[in-house]
Design a protein around this motif. Sequence first.
Motif, mmCIF file in Angstrom:
data_model
loop_
_atom_site.group_PDB
_atom_site.id
_atom_site.type_symbol
_atom_site.label_atom_id
_atom_site.label_comp_id
_atom_site.label_asym_id
_atom_site.label_seq_id
_atom_site.Cartn_x
_atom_site.Cartn_y
_atom_site.Cartn_z
ATOM 1 N N ASN A 205 0.819 -1.214 0.000
ATOM 2 C CA ASN A 205 0.000 0.000 0.000
ATOM 3 C C ASN A 205 0.852 1.263 0.000
ATOM 4 N N ARG A 206 2.184 1.096 0.128
ATOM 5 C CA ARG A 206 3.056 2.268 0.075
ATOM 6 C C ARG A 206 4.456 1.844 -0.358
ATOM 7 N N VAL A 207 5.035 2.664 -1.219
ATOM 8 C CA VAL A 207 6.433 2.496 -1.616
ATOM 9 C C VAL A 207 7.088 3.863 -1.509
ATOM 10 N N ASP A 208 8.178 3.940 -0.757
ATOM 11 C CA ASP A 208 8.977 5.162 -0.662
ATOM 12 C C ASP A 208 10.216 4.940 -1.511
ATOM 13 N N THR A 209 10.537 5.918 -2.360
ATOM 14 C CA THR A 209 11.631 5.755 -3.305
ATOM 15 C C THR A 209 12.934 6.351 -2.775
ATOM 16 N N PRO A 210 14.044 5.950 -3.357
ATOM 17 C CA PRO A 210 15.331 6.490 -2.923
ATOM 18 C C PRO A 210 15.470 7.996 -3.169
ATOM 19 N N THR A 211 14.686 8.540 -4.070
ATOM 20 C CA THR A 211 14.799 9.957 -4.413
ATOM 21 C C THR A 211 13.845 10.842 -3.624
ATOM 22 N N GLY A 212 13.109 10.255 -2.672
ATOM 23 C CA GLY A 212 12.218 11.045 -1.832
ATOM 24 C C GLY A 212 10.767 11.048 -2.260
ATOM 25 N N GLY A 213 10.454 10.380 -3.330
ATOM 26 C CA GLY A 213 9.065 10.274 -3.756
ATOM 27 C C GLY A 213 8.374 9.133 -3.028
#
Length: 108
Positions: free
Chosen positions: A59-67
């Motif tokens: 239900n959530r993915v946080d990316t390495p670039t801050g998105g």
Amino acid sequence: MTRTTNVLTLTLHPGTAFEAKFVLNINDGKTTSVVLPTHDNASWRFGYTQPVEGVLCLNRVDTPTGGHETVVYSGKPHQFPGLIARKLPRVASYVRDPGCDLPPSVTH
């Protein structure tokens, strides 16, 4: 590749100048993050919802670039043709927020 209870480490090109280690952190059978071979340990981080129709869902993915990306599931599942008892979770909305002062995109 090495594995402990909660960590899986994948090493590409071991013992060379190009060696790169990717670390998957695992809790309760769920991959919670993938740490990239960068100087700042950039990572993808994953969140899960309670099982929907018996299926564990992101239900959530946080990316390495801050998105980040978020998924909301509908209460009405998809049906499998010919398999009435089997259902697949249906996405109600998906939001991709790239960060960096860019607007999020929303799909319903």
